[in-house]
Write a protein that holds these residues in place. Sequence first.
Motif, PDB file in Angstrom:
ATOM      1  N   ASP A 130       0.861  -1.167   0.000  1.00 40.75           N
ATOM      2  CA  ASP A 130       0.000   0.000   0.000  1.00 40.75           C
ATOM      3  C   ASP A 130       0.907   1.229   0.000  1.00 40.75           C
ATOM      4  O   ASP A 130       2.146   1.104  -0.010  1.00 40.75           O
ATOM      5  CB  ASP A 130      -0.916  -0.015   1.234  1.00 40.75           C
ATOM      6  CG  ASP A 130      -1.987  -1.101   1.139  1.00 40.75           C
ATOM      7  OD1 ASP A 130      -2.434  -1.385   0.015  1.00 40.75           O
ATOM      8  OD2 ASP A 130      -2.355  -1.664   2.192  1.00 40.75           O
ATOM      9  N   ASP A 181      -5.624   2.431  -2.154  1.00 35.76           N
ATOM     10  CA  ASP A 181      -4.926   1.265  -1.631  1.00 35.76           C
ATOM     11  C   ASP A 181      -5.783   0.573  -0.577  1.00 35.76           C
ATOM     12  O   ASP A 181      -6.931   0.971  -0.320  1.00 35.76           O
ATOM     13  CB  ASP A 181      -3.536   1.645  -1.100  1.00 35.76           C
ATOM     14  CG  ASP A 181      -3.613   2.481   0.182  1.00 35.76           C
ATOM     15  OD1 ASP A 181      -4.706   2.682   0.731  1.00 35.76           O
ATOM     16  OD2 ASP A 181      -2.543   2.946   0.632  1.00 35.76           O
ATOM     17  N   GLY A 182      -5.253  -0.456   0.044  1.00 32.85           N
ATOM     18  CA  GLY A 182      -6.033  -1.232   0.987  1.00 32.85           C
ATOM     19  C   GLY A 182      -6.400  -0.498   2.255  1.00 32.85           C
ATOM     20  O   GLY A 182      -7.250  -0.975   3.027  1.00 32.85           O
ATOM     21  N   ASN A 183      -5.773   0.657   2.482  1.00 35.82           N
ATOM     22  CA  ASN A 183      -6.114   1.484   3.639  1.00 35.82           C
ATOM     23  C   ASN A 183      -7.082   2.603   3.283  1.00 35.82           C
ATOM     24  O   ASN A 183      -7.392   3.434   4.139  1.00 35.82           O
ATOM     25  CB  ASN A 183      -4.846   2.083   4.254  1.00 35.82           C
ATOM     26  CG  ASN A 183      -3.923   1.020   4.819  1.00 35.82           C
ATOM     27  OD1 ASN A 183      -4.375   0.113   5.509  1.00 35.82           O
ATOM     28  ND2 ASN A 183      -2.639   1.112   4.500  1.00 35.82           N
ATOM     29  N   ALA A 223     -12.461  -0.011  -0.054  1.00 37.28           N
ATOM     30  CA  ALA A 223     -11.072  -0.455  -0.155  1.00 37.28           C
ATOM     31  C   ALA A 223     -10.548  -1.099   1.122  1.00 37.28           C
ATOM     32  O   ALA A 223      -9.633  -1.914   1.060  1.00 37.28           O
ATOM     33  CB  ALA A 223     -10.179   0.728  -0.519  1.00 37.28           C
ATOM     34  N   THR A 224     -11.093  -0.743   2.258  1.00 39.76           N
ATOM     35  CA  THR A 224     -10.516  -1.205   3.522  1.00 39.76           C
ATOM     36  C   THR A 224     -10.994  -2.597   3.894  1.00 39.76           C
ATOM     37  O   THR A 224     -11.417  -2.856   5.011  1.00 39.76           O
ATOM     38  CB  THR A 224     -10.851  -0.219   4.655  1.00 39.76           C
ATOM     39  OG1 THR A 224     -12.272  -0.017   4.684  1.00 39.76           O
ATOM     40  CG2 THR A 224     -10.158   1.106   4.447  1.00 39.76           C
ATOM     41  N   ASP A 268      -9.860  -6.847   3.033  1.00 47.32           N
ATOM     42  CA  ASP A 268      -8.833  -7.705   2.465  1.00 47.32           C
ATOM     43  C   ASP A 268      -9.277  -8.155   1.079  1.00 47.32           C
ATOM     44  O   ASP A 268     -10.254  -8.867   0.927  1.00 47.32           O
ATOM     45  CB  ASP A 268      -8.624  -8.924   3.359  1.00 47.32           C
ATOM     46  CG  ASP A 268      -7.389  -9.731   2.939  1.00 47.32           C
ATOM     47  OD1 ASP A 268      -6.971  -9.600   1.787  1.00 47.32           O
ATOM     48  OD2 ASP A 268      -6.874 -10.479   3.788  1.00 47.32           O
ATOM     49  N   ALA A 269      -8.547  -7.729   0.047  1.00 49.32           N
ATOM     50  CA  ALA A 269      -8.946  -8.019  -1.338  1.00 49.32           C
ATOM     51  C   ALA A 269      -9.028  -9.522  -1.605  1.00 49.32           C
ATOM     52  O   ALA A 269      -9.775  -9.969  -2.463  1.00 49.32           O
ATOM     53  CB  ALA A 269      -7.969  -7.373  -2.319  1.00 49.32           C
ATOM     54  N   PRO A 287     -11.652  -4.395  -8.062  1.00 52.35           N
ATOM     55  CA  PRO A 287     -10.364  -4.654  -7.420  1.00 52.35           C
ATOM     56  C   PRO A 287      -9.270  -4.909  -8.439  1.00 52.35           C
ATOM     57  O   PRO A 287      -9.531  -5.410  -9.542  1.00 52.35           O
ATOM     58  CB  PRO A 287     -10.638  -5.899  -6.570  1.00 52.35           C
ATOM     59  CG  PRO A 287     -11.825  -6.537  -7.189  1.00 52.35           C
ATOM     60  CD  PRO A 287     -12.639  -5.452  -7.824  1.00 52.35           C
ATOM     61  N   ARG A 323      -4.215  -5.070  -2.907  1.00 55.85           N
ATOM     62  CA  ARG A 323      -5.375  -4.697  -2.093  1.00 55.85           C
ATOM     63  C   ARG A 323      -6.007  -3.419  -2.637  1.00 55.85           C
ATOM     64  O   ARG A 323      -6.832  -2.804  -1.975  1.00 55.85           O
ATOM     65  CB  ARG A 323      -4.945  -4.474  -0.635  1.00 55.85           C
ATOM     66  CG  ARG A 323      -4.354  -5.700   0.022  1.00 55.85           C
ATOM     67  CD  ARG A 323      -4.447  -5.610   1.534  1.00 55.85           C
ATOM     68  NE  ARG A 323      -3.974  -4.326   2.044  1.00 55.85           N
ATOM     69  CZ  ARG A 323      -4.377  -3.774   3.200  1.00 55.85           C
ATOM     70  NH1 ARG A 323      -5.279  -4.394   3.941  1.00 55.85           N
ATOM     71  NH2 ARG A 323      -3.877  -2.618   3.597  1.00 55.85           N
ATOM     72  N   TRP A 324      -5.622  -3.022  -3.831  1.00 57.57           N
ATOM     73  CA  TRP A 324      -6.104  -1.781  -4.414  1.00 57.57           C
ATOM     74  C   TRP A 324      -7.447  -1.996  -5.099  1.00 57.57           C
ATOM     75  O   TRP A 324      -7.799  -3.115  -5.487  1.00 57.57           O
ATOM     76  CB  TRP A 324      -5.125  -1.233  -5.454  1.00 57.57           C
ATOM     77  CG  TRP A 324      -3.704  -1.135  -5.004  1.00 57.57           C
ATOM     78  CD1 TRP A 324      -3.236  -1.193  -3.720  1.00 57.57           C
ATOM     79  CD2 TRP A 324      -2.571  -0.983  -5.844  1.00 57.57           C
ATOM     80  NE1 TRP A 324      -1.875  -1.081  -3.707  1.00 57.57           N
ATOM     81  CE2 TRP A 324      -1.434  -0.941  -4.997  1.00 57.57           C
ATOM     82  CE3 TRP A 324      -2.386  -0.858  -7.205  1.00 57.57           C
ATOM     83  CZ2 TRP A 324      -0.146  -0.783  -5.496  1.00 57.57           C
ATOM     84  CZ3 TRP A 324      -1.107  -0.708  -7.708  1.00 57.57           C
ATOM     85  CH2 TRP A 324      -0.003  -0.666  -6.854  1.00 57.57           C
TER      86      TRP A 324
END
Length: 335
Positions: free
Chosen positions: A111, A167-169, A195-196, A198-199, A225, A230-231
Amino acid sequence: RGGGRCLLRWLERSALEAFSFTPLIDRRDWAGAYLLASRLSERTPGALVALTSADGQLVFNSALPLGTPLPNVQALERQNRHIEWHGEQMPLSSQGLTRRAREERVAVYSDLYFGVSIKRPTLAIAVPVVREGAVPFTLTYSFPPDALNALLRAQPEVAGHSALVLDGNGRVIAGTPDASALIGRTAPAPLSGLATRDARRVTALPGVQELAYIDARPRVVAAQPVDATRWIVLVAAQPSALYGPMQRTMTAWATVVLLVLAAAWLLAARLSQKLTQPLRQIADLAGHPDGAQADWPRPRVRELAQLAQSLRDAALAARERNEAVVQRRLAEQGE
């Protein structure tokens, strides 16, 4: 879907994985490996290639002269340090990216984080250097979000729309038409909520929905996704851009329906006029069967003409019958 696949085509790991098999690493020829890393990173402005040993110690970083003292990334991960960026907290270092690549033995993507050596937000991909079942080193390719921005603008799928990569955050890592001022900022809910997660556990994001966009205005947003990360890619459009053609089509159809109904009403009115007059005449004359034969109407509608003819025949038969009765009574009286 095309946008996510195109991003990964640009972030292909083939060159970095090919680098991981170089015998320069086996010979610990750091000068030769550093030169090869510099050539690989110079393809993208602001990019760098770093080699990290199994204990987390950085061996070299192509953005710095060979031999520059470098930190231990595992120590940075344990410290879990953050810095302030545009009023928000951003992780310092890749926070375990090389460890994940070594443990999972696959290429992994980070990320957004703040690079310790380069002093700016960056993204990275790490690949393991596998030798005889062990992973003595990992290679990391770090690149700036600006490179992702340029790639996103070049995608035909997002032309004419607004797009974001989170990103994943839930932080903005790229966007169009110009998201440079947004890089590193957490997207507002509910965008960040997409996004937050887990992809790897997200089987299906909400396909298309209308929600508040980055500017707090309503948009129709499609979420997709990006494989192996994780984007997510968000593509947004004005509701009018999507609903407008539908509304125009519905308006056109409504106009056609109204015109058809109006034409049907006019036709029914004309038919009513054609039917009403002869039916009234037939009804009047049927009530006076002794009326003159010439007075019977001759409608142009076939069924009404047949009805009039039947009534004429009935009236004629009734008159003949009445005349026969009168003649018989007269004859009886004469006798």
